[in-house]
Design an enzyme around this catalytic site. Structure first.
Site: not given
Length: 384
Positions: A168, A217, A253, A282, A284
Site C-alpha cells: 500500500e 501488494n 476487497h 485478500e 472478500d
C-alpha cells in the site's frame, strides 16, 4: 491490504467509500449444484493455490482448524507477521504465534504467504514514537528497517512461499494533489526515507531468502485507473533496474456498493506480461446486512450480486495463467474485519458466523469444478 479483524489495518480500505462506480455490470448466476471436492483439491487441478488468512489463536477451535486444513492449500498470517506483533519491545521478537502457523501449514502440506515486511500501519509504538520525538534519526531508522527485514525473512527462510514485501505505497485514485510518481509521499517509510526505500526492501528480502517470491501488494488496483497505471509504470522501472520484484498482489476487497472492477482480468494480464506472478491476496465481498451478528444481506438482489462478484474474481484468476494464488481474507463472517469498519455492512466471506458454507462458497466451488479445460494446463503453482 493486510487487514486485522478489528485493527487499524482497515483504515486503508475505509477510503474505498469514495471510489466511483466501476464500469462493469453484474451478470451473476447462482451456483448450479454442489460438489464434494474441497476448494484446495479443485484448485490443484489448475496449479492454483486456494488460501485464507488465519489467526493462530483461532486454530484452537477444532472446527475452524479442520476447515482450514481441508479446504485451503495456502495460509496467510492475518496479523502475526506484522511488525507490531513480532517485535512489540525493541530487540525482543515474539516468533511463537507465527511459528505455530508455519508448523500447522507444514502438517497440512500447505504453503505460507508471508505478510508483511514494509507497511505504514501496525508498526510498534517504540518505533513510531522514537521517530516522532527525534530519538530515532533517519540513518538509524533505515538501519532498523534493514535489520528487521533480514531478521524476519531469515527466521522464516525456506518456510515462506510468497512475501508481501511492500504494501500500500501508492496514491489512491480518489486522492487529489501533485503526486507525480504515484508513490504516496506522506506514507511513513517514504516520508522519512524517500521513495527509494521501496526498492531497497525488495533487495534486502531477496538477499535474506533468494527462493521466496517477492510481491508488491495493494488494494484498489484491480481496475484500470490512475493508481494501477502508476504502479505499472513504477514496476516497469524497477524491473529494468534489476529490482527483484516477482509478483503483484491484488487485494480484491470488493463491495456491492460499487460495480465490479472494470478490466480486472486485462489489468492482471498486463502485469503478468511483465514476467510477474499474480495473486489475489485478500479477497472478500461485503454488502449491506441486517445486523453485525447475523450478517444476512438485506435483499436477494444483494446476495445475487455478491455471488456474481465471487464468480468473476475466481474466473478472472483462472483466465490469467500467471495467477497462481487466490486467498480469501478469513474463513467466517464471525471473524471478518468488515462489520467493525463499515457500518451496516458484512457477509463478506464464504462461511457464515456458524461456520456453515454460504452460497458464495458453492459459487467458487462450481467455477473450479466446471471451468474450461484450457485453464487446467500451462499453469504452475508459482516460482517455487
Amino acid at each position: 491490504m493486510v487487514l486485522g479483524t478489528a485493527s487499524v489495518v482497515g483504515a486503508a480500505t475505509l477510503v474505498l467509500g469514495g471510489v466511483p462506480a466501476y464500469a462493469a455490470a453484474p451478470h451473476s448466476t447462482p451456483a448450479s449444484h454442489q460438489h464434494d471436492d474441497s476448494l484446495r483439491d479443485l484448485g490443484a487441478e489448475y496449479g492454483l493455490r486456494i488460501g485464507t488468512a488465519v489467526s493462530p489463536a483461532g486454530l484452537q477451535d477444532p472446527e475452524y482448524r479442520e476447515i482450514i486444513a481441508e479446504e485451503f492449500s495456502s495460509v496467510t498470517a492475518e496479523n502475526e507477521m506484522k511488525w507490531e506483533t513480532l517485535e512489540p519491545v525493541r530487540g525482543e521478537y515474539n516468533w511463537g504465534p507465527a511459528d505455530e502457523l508455519v508448523e500447522f501449514a507444514k502438517e497440512n502440506h500447505q504453503l505460507v504467504r508471508g505478510h508483511v515486511l514494509l507497511w505504514q500501519n501496525q508498526l510498534p509504538a517504540w518505533l513510531t514514537e522514537g521517530v516522532a520525538d527525534g530519538t530515532i534519526g533517519t540513518e538509524e531508522l533505515r538501519e532498523i528497517l534493514r535489520q528487521h527485514v533480514y531478521n524476519v525473512v531469515s527466521h522464516f527462510k525456506g518456510d515462506i512461499w510468497h512475501w508481501d514485501v511492500v504494501n500500500e505505497a501508492f496514491v489512491d485514485d480518489w486522492e487529489t494533489g501533485d503526486f507525480e510518481s504515484g508513490i504516496h509521499p506522506e506514507r511513513f517509510w517514504v516520508q522519512h526515507l524517500g521513495p527509494e526505500i521501496l526498492a531497497d526492501v525488495f533487495r534486502w528480502a531477496h538477499d535474506a531468502d533468494p527462493k521466496a517470491v517477492l510481491f508488491y501488494n495493494d488494494y484498489a488496483i484491480e481496475h484500470m485507473g490512475q493508481k494501477s497505471d502508476a504502479l505499472y509504470a513504477w514496476v516497469q522501472e524497477q524491473l529494468a533496474a534489476g529490482v527483484p520484484i516477482e509478483g503483484i498482489g491484488f487485494q480484491t476487497h470488493l463491495s456491492t456498493e460499487y460495480g465490479f472492477p472494470g478490466g480486472f482480468q486485462e489489468n492482471m494480464q498486463r502485469f503478468a506480461d511483465l514476467g510477474l506472478d499474480i495473486a489475489l491476496t485478500e479477497v472478500d465481498v461485503r454488502t449491506f446486512v441486517d445486523s453485525p451478528e447475523t450478517q444476512e444481506p438485506l435483499t436477494p438482489a444483494l446476495q445475487q450480486q455478491q455471488e456474481d462478484y465471487w464468480r468473476q474474481t475466481i474466473e478472472a484468476c483462472l483466465a490469467v495463467r500467471e495467477c497462481v494464488s487466490y486467498t480469501v481474507w478469513g474463513v467466517s463472517d464471525e471473524q471478518s474485519w468488515v462489520p467493525g469498519w463499515f457500518t451496516g455492512m458484512g457477509s463478506a466471506l464464504l462461511w457464515d458466523e456458524n461456520l456453515e458454507r454460504k452460497p458464495q462458497y458453492y459459487v467458487v466451488q462450481d467455477v473450479l469444478e466446471t471451468a474450461d479445460a484450457k485453464h487446467r494446463t500451462g499453469r504452475g503453482a508459482g516460482r517455487n
